[in-house]
Design a protein around this motif. Structure first.
Motif, PDB file in Angstrom:
ATOM      1  N   ALA A  87       0.840  -1.161  -0.056  1.00  0.00           N
ATOM      2  CA  ALA A  87      -0.337   0.174   0.033  1.00  0.00           C
ATOM      3  C   ALA A  87       0.956   2.006  -0.200  1.00  0.00           C
ATOM      4  O   ALA A  87       0.833   2.163  -0.380  1.00  0.00           O
ATOM      5  CB  ALA A  87      -0.770  -0.154   0.917  1.00  0.00           C
ATOM      6  N   GLY A  88       2.431   1.352  -0.102  1.00  0.00           N
ATOM      7  CA  GLY A  88       3.081   2.488   0.338  1.00  0.00           C
ATOM      8  C   GLY A  88       2.730   2.974   1.565  1.00  0.00           C
ATOM      9  O   GLY A  88       2.806   4.273   0.981  1.00  0.00           O
ATOM     10  N   SER A  89       2.614   2.704   2.334  1.00  0.00           N
ATOM     11  CA  SER A  89       2.346   2.788   3.877  1.00  0.00           C
ATOM     12  C   SER A  89       2.841   3.252   4.744  1.00  0.00           C
ATOM     13  O   SER A  89       2.973   3.369   5.734  1.00  0.00           O
ATOM     14  CB  SER A  89       0.871   2.696   4.467  1.00  0.00           C
ATOM     15  N   GLY A  90       4.076   2.418   4.353  1.00  0.00           N
ATOM     16  CA  GLY A  90       5.219   2.168   5.163  1.00  0.00           C
ATOM     17  C   GLY A  90       6.139   3.959   5.225  1.00  0.00           C
ATOM     18  O   GLY A  90       6.494   4.684   4.632  1.00  0.00           O
ATOM     19  N   PHE A  91       7.258   3.940   6.644  1.00  0.00           N
ATOM     20  CA  PHE A  91       8.261   4.662   7.330  1.00  0.00           C
ATOM     21  C   PHE A  91       9.468   4.442   6.311  1.00  0.00           C
ATOM     22  O   PHE A  91      10.064   5.817   7.879  1.00  0.00           O
ATOM     23  CB  PHE A  91       7.438   5.164   8.202  1.00  0.00           C
ATOM     24  N   SER A  92       9.535   3.007   6.025  1.00  0.00           N
ATOM     25  CA  SER A  92      11.033   3.586   6.295  1.00  0.00           C
ATOM     26  C   SER A  92      11.882   3.256   4.449  1.00  0.00           C
ATOM     27  O   SER A  92      12.434   3.669   4.486  1.00  0.00           O
ATOM     28  CB  SER A  92      11.872   2.401   6.549  1.00  0.00           C
ATOM     29  N   SER A 105       3.555  -3.252  -8.409  1.00  0.00           N
ATOM     30  CA  SER A 105       2.356  -3.263  -7.070  1.00  0.00           C
ATOM     31  C   SER A 105       1.754  -4.403  -7.560  1.00  0.00           C
ATOM     32  O   SER A 105       1.230  -5.259  -7.900  1.00  0.00           O
ATOM     33  CB  SER A 105       1.745  -1.861  -7.419  1.00  0.00           C
ATOM     34  N   LEU A 106       1.749  -4.764  -5.365  1.00  0.00           N
ATOM     35  CA  LEU A 106       1.242  -6.425  -5.436  1.00  0.00           C
ATOM     36  C   LEU A 106      -0.522  -5.827  -5.157  1.00  0.00           C
ATOM     37  O   LEU A 106      -1.754  -7.022  -4.236  1.00  0.00           O
ATOM     38  CB  LEU A 106       1.804  -6.677  -4.259  1.00  0.00           C
ATOM     39  N   GLU A 107      -1.382  -4.967  -5.058  1.00  0.00           N
ATOM     40  CA  GLU A 107      -2.429  -4.513  -4.757  1.00  0.00           C
ATOM     41  C   GLU A 107      -3.626  -4.946  -5.356  1.00  0.00           C
ATOM     42  O   GLU A 107      -4.816  -5.108  -4.306  1.00  0.00           O
ATOM     43  CB  GLU A 107      -3.269  -2.484  -4.472  1.00  0.00           C
ATOM     44  N   ARG A 108      -3.336  -5.685  -6.562  1.00  0.00           N
ATOM     45  CA  ARG A 108      -4.451  -6.549  -6.868  1.00  0.00           C
ATOM     46  C   ARG A 108      -4.774  -7.746  -6.648  1.00  0.00           C
ATOM     47  O   ARG A 108      -5.166  -8.827  -6.996  1.00  0.00           O
ATOM     48  CB  ARG A 108      -4.836  -6.426  -8.732  1.00  0.00           C
ATOM     49  N   MET A 109      -3.402  -8.393  -5.270  1.00  0.00           N
ATOM     50  CA  MET A 109      -3.050  -9.677  -5.100  1.00  0.00           C
ATOM     51  C   MET A 109      -3.906  -9.662  -4.179  1.00  0.00           C
ATOM     52  O   MET A 109      -2.909  -9.898  -3.036  1.00  0.00           O
ATOM     53  CB  MET A 109      -1.646 -10.431  -5.603  1.00  0.00           C
ATOM     54  N   ASN A 110      -5.012  -9.626  -4.240  1.00  0.00           N
ATOM     55  CA  ASN A 110      -5.395  -9.317  -2.535  1.00  0.00           C
ATOM     56  C   ASN A 110      -7.022 -10.150  -2.183  1.00  0.00           C
ATOM     57  O   ASN A 110      -7.919 -10.034  -1.584  1.00  0.00           O
ATOM     58  CB  ASN A 110      -6.010  -7.624  -2.575  1.00  0.00           C
ATOM     59  N   GLU A 125      -2.655 -13.920  -0.406  1.00  0.00           N
ATOM     60  CA  GLU A 125      -1.921 -13.349  -1.166  1.00  0.00           C
ATOM     61  C   GLU A 125      -1.883 -11.885  -0.474  1.00  0.00           C
ATOM     62  O   GLU A 125      -1.914 -11.439   0.774  1.00  0.00           O
ATOM     63  CB  GLU A 125      -3.232 -12.675  -2.944  1.00  0.00           C
ATOM     64  N   PRO A 126      -0.532 -11.731  -1.147  1.00  0.00           N
ATOM     65  CA  PRO A 126       0.536 -10.131  -0.347  1.00  0.00           C
ATOM     66  C   PRO A 126      -0.380  -8.520  -0.694  1.00  0.00           C
ATOM     67  O   PRO A 126       0.078  -8.080   0.652  1.00  0.00           O
ATOM     68  CB  PRO A 126       1.618  -9.951  -1.297  1.00  0.00           C
ATOM     69  N   GLY A 127      -1.330  -9.160  -1.074  1.00  0.00           N
ATOM     70  CA  GLY A 127      -2.170  -7.768  -0.946  1.00  0.00           C
ATOM     71  C   GLY A 127      -3.512  -7.415  -0.210  1.00  0.00           C
ATOM     72  O   GLY A 127      -3.743  -6.504  -0.205  1.00  0.00           O
ATOM     73  N   VAL A 128      -3.639  -8.193   0.147  1.00  0.00           N
ATOM     74  CA  VAL A 128      -5.343  -8.161   1.574  1.00  0.00           C
ATOM     75  C   VAL A 128      -4.151  -7.686   2.320  1.00  0.00           C
ATOM     76  O   VAL A 128      -3.298  -7.531   2.991  1.00  0.00           O
ATOM     77  CB  VAL A 128      -4.357  -9.781   2.046  1.00  0.00           C
TER      78      VAL A 128
END
Length: 171
Positions: A87-92, A105-110, A125-128
């Motif tokens: 989701a691109g929400s990381g702070f690192s 982008s793995l968002e569709r593998m949800n 899947e990784p986008g869950v």
């Protein structure tokens, strides 16, 4: 390498690393509806919660592990960076394309594929979205401890990649 602190200015100086042949091969792997080199998408996938910006050369949206495998084989053959992204929400900065390349982008593998309550295993899947998994296992009387503050939109793949936990994970 393109380092973009001001993405608008970066558009002017961008040096496309990927050849048209590589873009064609990427398109053949994921389909034309699952790849973008459009500036609007490149900008959207150029930053995360750190607010640093690095423009990718392309963004792909695979739908299977097989497609990801083919993408990685191509990247290895042609020697270009591949940056997985939840989701691109990381702070690192883990999802930032600091040297250009391809954001995957793995968002569709949800999909939650299976919850095995007897063995306490979930196959996803990784986008869950983390909160969605917590809700689903909760229906079975189970408990998924990690609870990053972004659990309503962060993804399992990103959680694993960035070691996300949250205070409930200590339990």
């Amino acid at each position: 390498m393109v380092i973009c602190h001001d993405v608008v200015k970066c558009v002017i100086i961008i040096n496309i690393m990927l050849s048209k042949n590589i873009i064609t091969e990427l398109t053949n792997i994921v389909g034309k509806e699952n790849i973008s080199t459009g500036m609007e998408d490149l900008i959207c996938y150029s930053y995360d919660a750190t607010n640093q910006k690095f423009l990718p050369d392309a963004v792909v949206f695979p739908n299977s592990a097989a497609e990801i495998s083919l993408l990685l084989k191509l990247a290895n053959k042609e020697v270009f960076p591949v940056i997985p992204r939840g989701a691109g929400s990381g702070f690192s900065g883990g999802s930032l394309p600091v040297e250009g390349g391809v954001v995957v982008s793995l968002e569709r593998m949800n999909k939650i594929l299976k919850v095995d309550a007897d063995n306490l295993v979930a196959i996803v899947e990784p986008g869950v979205v983390t909160g969605d998994l917590q809700e689903e296992v909760g229906k079975l009387g189970l408990f998924y401890p990690p609870d990053p503050s972004s659990l309503k939109f962060c993804t399992i793949g990103g959680n694993v990649a960035e070691c996300a936990g949250g205070p409930r994970a200590v339990k």
